[in-house]
Scaffold this motif. Sequence first.
Motif, mmCIF file in Angstrom:
data_model
loop_
_atom_site.group_PDB
_atom_site.id
_atom_site.type_symbol
_atom_site.label_atom_id
_atom_site.label_comp_id
_atom_site.label_asym_id
_atom_site.label_seq_id
_atom_site.Cartn_x
_atom_site.Cartn_y
_atom_site.Cartn_z
ATOM 1 N N VAL A 33 50.098 -73.986 -59.766
ATOM 2 C CA VAL A 33 50.773 -74.101 -61.066
ATOM 3 C C VAL A 33 52.092 -74.865 -60.899
ATOM 4 O O VAL A 33 52.424 -75.742 -61.705
ATOM 5 C CB VAL A 33 51.016 -72.704 -61.687
ATOM 6 C CG1 VAL A 33 51.954 -72.781 -62.878
ATOM 7 C CG2 VAL A 33 49.678 -72.080 -62.095
ATOM 8 N N LEU A 34 52.837 -74.554 -59.829
ATOM 9 C CA LEU A 34 54.096 -75.264 -59.574
ATOM 10 C C LEU A 34 53.835 -76.750 -59.332
ATOM 11 O O LEU A 34 54.562 -77.614 -59.845
ATOM 12 C CB LEU A 34 54.816 -74.659 -58.368
ATOM 13 C CG LEU A 34 55.419 -73.281 -58.593
ATOM 14 C CD1 LEU A 34 55.868 -72.676 -57.269
ATOM 15 C CD2 LEU A 34 56.589 -73.372 -59.566
ATOM 16 N N PHE A 118 67.646 -69.422 -54.352
ATOM 17 C CA PHE A 118 66.839 -70.638 -54.349
ATOM 18 C C PHE A 118 65.409 -70.269 -53.949
ATOM 19 O O PHE A 118 65.202 -69.702 -52.877
ATOM 20 C CB PHE A 118 67.435 -71.642 -53.360
ATOM 21 C CG PHE A 118 66.781 -72.976 -53.389
ATOM 22 C CD1 PHE A 118 67.020 -73.852 -54.427
ATOM 23 C CD2 PHE A 118 65.916 -73.356 -52.379
ATOM 24 C CE1 PHE A 118 66.413 -75.090 -54.464
ATOM 25 C CE2 PHE A 118 65.309 -74.588 -52.404
ATOM 26 C CZ PHE A 118 65.565 -75.463 -53.449
ATOM 27 N N PRO A 119 64.420 -70.550 -54.799
ATOM 28 C CA PRO A 119 63.039 -70.170 -54.486
ATOM 29 C C PRO A 119 62.416 -71.098 -53.445
ATOM 30 O O PRO A 119 61.767 -72.078 -53.780
ATOM 31 C CB PRO A 119 62.329 -70.279 -55.837
ATOM 32 C CG PRO A 119 63.128 -71.287 -56.590
ATOM 33 C CD PRO A 119 64.549 -71.186 -56.096
ATOM 34 N N ARG A 120 62.608 -70.786 -52.167
ATOM 35 C CA ARG A 120 62.162 -71.673 -51.081
ATOM 36 C C ARG A 120 60.648 -71.884 -51.073
ATOM 37 O O ARG A 120 60.175 -72.948 -50.678
ATOM 38 C CB ARG A 120 62.618 -71.106 -49.735
ATOM 39 C CG ARG A 120 64.103 -71.173 -49.574
ATOM 40 C CD ARG A 120 64.514 -70.829 -48.160
ATOM 41 N NE ARG A 120 65.967 -70.888 -48.102
ATOM 42 C CZ ARG A 120 66.726 -69.951 -47.603
ATOM 43 N NH1 ARG A 120 66.188 -68.884 -47.072
ATOM 44 N NH2 ARG A 120 68.034 -70.078 -47.605
ATOM 45 N N ASP A 121 59.895 -70.877 -51.485
ATOM 46 C CA ASP A 121 58.431 -71.007 -51.459
ATOM 47 C C ASP A 121 57.932 -72.098 -52.402
ATOM 48 O O ASP A 121 56.829 -72.606 -52.228
ATOM 49 C CB ASP A 121 57.765 -69.684 -51.858
ATOM 50 C CG ASP A 121 57.968 -68.611 -50.804
ATOM 51 O OD1 ASP A 121 58.440 -68.955 -49.705
ATOM 52 O OD2 ASP A 121 57.648 -67.445 -51.093
ATOM 53 N N PRO A 125 55.150 -77.227 -52.910
ATOM 54 C CA PRO A 125 54.283 -77.656 -54.020
ATOM 55 C C PRO A 125 55.023 -78.517 -55.046
ATOM 56 O O PRO A 125 54.442 -79.450 -55.612
ATOM 57 C CB PRO A 125 53.779 -76.349 -54.640
ATOM 58 C CG PRO A 125 54.601 -75.271 -54.073
ATOM 59 C CD PRO A 125 55.195 -75.767 -52.799
ATOM 60 N N VAL A 126 56.302 -78.238 -55.269
ATOM 61 C CA VAL A 126 57.071 -79.049 -56.226
ATOM 62 C C VAL A 126 57.274 -80.461 -55.669
ATOM 63 O O VAL A 126 57.101 -81.448 -56.392
ATOM 64 C CB VAL A 126 58.422 -78.367 -56.570
ATOM 65 C CG1 VAL A 126 59.343 -79.323 -57.294
ATOM 66 C CG2 VAL A 126 58.171 -77.119 -57.411
ATOM 67 N N LEU A 127 57.604 -80.557 -54.385
ATOM 68 C CA LEU A 127 57.800 -81.890 -53.801
ATOM 69 C C LEU A 127 56.502 -82.696 -53.810
ATOM 70 O O LEU A 127 56.513 -83.885 -54.130
ATOM 71 C CB LEU A 127 58.340 -81.782 -52.367
ATOM 72 C CG LEU A 127 59.831 -81.522 -52.248
ATOM 73 C CD1 LEU A 127 60.239 -81.433 -50.777
ATOM 74 C CD2 LEU A 127 60.661 -82.583 -52.958
ATOM 75 N N VAL A 128 55.384 -82.067 -53.494
ATOM 76 C CA VAL A 128 54.099 -82.779 -53.530
ATOM 77 C C VAL A 128 53.804 -83.211 -54.973
ATOM 78 O O VAL A 128 53.367 -84.331 -55.221
ATOM 79 C CB VAL A 128 52.955 -81.910 -52.955
ATOM 80 C CG1 VAL A 128 51.606 -82.597 -53.155
ATOM 81 C CG2 VAL A 128 53.195 -81.633 -51.475
ATOM 82 N N GLY A 129 54.103 -82.311 -55.917
ATOM 83 C CA GLY A 129 53.891 -82.628 -57.327
ATOM 84 C C GLY A 129 54.782 -83.759 -57.816
ATOM 85 O O GLY A 129 54.406 -84.509 -58.707
#
Length: 151
Positions: A33-34, A118-121, A125-129
């Motif tokens: 989802v992220l 800061f939500p490290r997890d 996925p955000v960077l790939v997105g």
Amino acid sequence: MPSGKVHLACELGTLPVWAAIGGTLGVERTPLVLFTAAYVGASLFLSPDLDLVHTDAARRWRAARFLWAPYAALFRHRGVSHSPVFGPLTRLAYLVVVGGAVWTVLHVVAGVPFPSSFPRDSVLPVLVGIYLPQLLHVLLDRGVTRLRRGR
Ligand SMILES: [Zn+2]
């Protein structure tokens, strides 16, 4: 070079493929989802073509489009902004600087608190997105340029 609409159609049109690949590889629901949210957000609002003032990407920022005018002045069209690695980094760094300045003003004027964690997890996925649609954009730009030059 392809129009902003063509770029957006290619990026959003391939999203189900990337999501299916993620699902096949066993990526869990929350990171997926992220990834999807970052992918759509980056496709709509962080196009490499923000290095131009009058583009679909800049227009999508509506009243806040002026925030990207310095970016367009700083970066030559299809220069570093269209680098597969450094292009997204320039926009993310620019967002951090501009967003930090806006947040600081909101903090001083309206008492809006700074984030305390800061939500490290969510970083991967955000960077790939963010990176994947940018990579598609650059590949499409380069592919169309080569076709037009007959190579
Ligand atoms: Zn471009």
